[in-house]
Scaffold this motif. Sequence first.
Motif, PDB file in Angstrom:
ATOM      1  N   GLN A 360       0.829  -1.208   0.000  1.00  0.00           N
ATOM      2  CA  GLN A 360       0.000   0.000   0.000  1.00  0.00           C
ATOM      3  C   GLN A 360       0.867   1.264   0.000  1.00  0.00           C
ATOM      4  O   GLN A 360       0.858   2.061   0.933  1.00  0.00           O
ATOM      5  N   PRO A 361       1.638   1.465  -1.072  1.00  0.00           N
ATOM      6  CA  PRO A 361       2.602   2.570  -1.080  1.00  0.00           C
ATOM      7  C   PRO A 361       1.933   3.926  -1.236  1.00  0.00           C
ATOM      8  O   PRO A 361       0.781   4.036  -1.665  1.00  0.00           O
ATOM      9  N   ILE A 362       2.678   4.960  -0.883  1.00  0.00           N
ATOM     10  CA  ILE A 362       2.243   6.324  -1.164  1.00  0.00           C
ATOM     11  C   ILE A 362       2.443   6.585  -2.659  1.00  0.00           C
ATOM     12  O   ILE A 362       3.192   5.869  -3.326  1.00  0.00           O
ATOM     13  N   PRO A 363       1.774   7.581  -3.241  1.00  0.00           N
ATOM     14  CA  PRO A 363       1.868   7.821  -4.685  1.00  0.00           C
ATOM     15  C   PRO A 363       3.300   8.054  -5.152  1.00  0.00           C
ATOM     16  O   PRO A 363       4.107   8.666  -4.456  1.00  0.00           O
ATOM     17  N   PHE A 364       3.585   7.560  -6.363  1.00  0.00           N
ATOM     18  CA  PHE A 364       4.893   7.789  -6.963  1.00  0.00           C
ATOM     19  C   PHE A 364       4.736   7.813  -8.477  1.00  0.00           C
ATOM     20  O   PHE A 364       3.733   7.344  -9.041  1.00  0.00           O
ATOM     21  N   SER A 365       5.755   8.373  -9.125  1.00  0.00           N
ATOM     22  CA  SER A 365       5.770   8.409 -10.585  1.00  0.00           C
ATOM     23  C   SER A 365       7.188   8.208 -11.066  1.00  0.00           C
ATOM     24  O   SER A 365       8.155   8.474 -10.347  1.00  0.00           O
ATOM     25  N   MET A 366       7.327   7.724 -12.299  1.00  0.00           N
ATOM     26  CA  MET A 366       8.636   7.540 -12.907  1.00  0.00           C
ATOM     27  C   MET A 366       8.575   8.006 -14.348  1.00  0.00           C
ATOM     28  O   MET A 366       7.528   7.965 -14.994  1.00  0.00           O
ATOM     29  N   GLY A 367       9.704   8.481 -14.831  1.00  0.00           N
ATOM     30  CA  GLY A 367       9.789   8.944 -16.207  1.00  0.00           C
ATOM     31  C   GLY A 367      11.091   9.673 -16.442  1.00  0.00           C
ATOM     32  O   GLY A 367      11.610  10.344 -15.544  1.00  0.00           O
ATOM     33  N   GLY A 368      11.628   9.502 -17.657  1.00  0.00           N
ATOM     34  CA  GLY A 368      12.865  10.193 -17.985  1.00  0.00           C
ATOM     35  C   GLY A 368      14.055   9.787 -17.153  1.00  0.00           C
ATOM     36  O   GLY A 368      15.009  10.552 -16.993  1.00  0.00           O
TER      37      GLY A 368
END
Length: 427
Positions: A360-368
């Motif tokens: 149940q992780p906290i929000p994250f994003s990946m890119g570049g």
Amino acid sequence: MNDNPPTFLIVIGVILVLGIGIGVFFWRRRVGYIKSLTDRGWAFESSPTLAIANGLTVPPFGLGFDRSTDEHISGERHGVPFQVFEYKCQVGRFRVAAMRLQLPLPELFLTTTGARPGAQAAQQQSTGQWHVLSDDAEFARAVQAGAGEPVTAFAQANGGIDLSIDGDQLVVLGAPKEAAELERFLDAMVAIARALDPRALDGFRRPEPERWVGFYRRPHWQFRDRDDTLMSVVEVTQGGQNHRIVNVVSCEVGPLPFVAFKHHWQTTRTVTSTDSNGHTTTRTETDNHEESIFDMSLGVPTPYLEVTGNRALGKWFGRGDRVESELAAFNDRFDVRSDVPKFASDVIHPRQIEYLMQVQPIPFSMGGGRIRVAVPQHDLAVIDHTVAFMYGFLTRIPEFVWQDLGADAPDFDGDGRPGPTLYSSST
């Protein structure tokens, strides 16, 4: 006519004379104290930087963000380099003496006052009137066998001992301030340092400690109390003024370099108000802002992918396309979006879904080539948890995904390889 000065002028004059006298007294005392140190060939610095604690990470070092140093004395005693300084951290204020050993050794505490705050080493059997903490029982016995006699002499002469081995340095808390007393204190330390004979302890040798300000039991983490150069490296909120980046935690070795910090800034706004008489006034008010940042470098450019909680409008708004799995419970709990849906489907596979549902992780994003995690606060426990989560997430990305990105799968077990140098200070 009364020619005598008013009483209040006399009082003011007396106060001024007393103030000047007291100031001169303390100034001469300070000058005399510094001379008593320099006459012994020692150097004195009244306002040293944190860099004097480079390489020291065993408590009281290596704990928290609130750290400062003061009153630094350095030199040699009987050929052994030493430094003495005031050190403040989250567990207290200490007067520290540190002396260079002939080889780097495991963490150990030997103290008549009990365990130091923050220490995690295990209690070991003692051969004297002291407590011994070390994760290596054999090393604890070897230290006591070799240095037990000078440790006893030190404790008897100074009313106790609070000693630690911190890499290649012997550290003792409670160093006296006056030069003559400090000289005797250092002589007793030299006896202990020399008793830690490399010929007997070489089997316990450890790698040379990194010469930076670090964290306890986190050997690759670095600390900087301020580093505004990161404004041009990591994405932060722009606008406003008086930007400050403080309490920087960075890791630049291994496959997952990261940086975490607190970003402070200010904005101003004009407020107009009208009183009961119809008079209008304006004033400028300043608002203070802060944000916690956690940014990790993959070193491999990837399509954009974000994983967030199931936002009310997440199905219709957001970057890229919403990607759903075959598990309805996962879709109810998370929104997954990507500008390359196939990439998202390859990364968020059934085993990854099981992991995300469990953690149940906290929000994250990946890119570049970067990963941004929406950490709720800047805290070492949060950073530990975030690093552990990202390790679990990234190790579950299939090897073919990395190959499709034109890269080998990273060595997530870590081999000490330097990662991309993205977060180091230029100052």
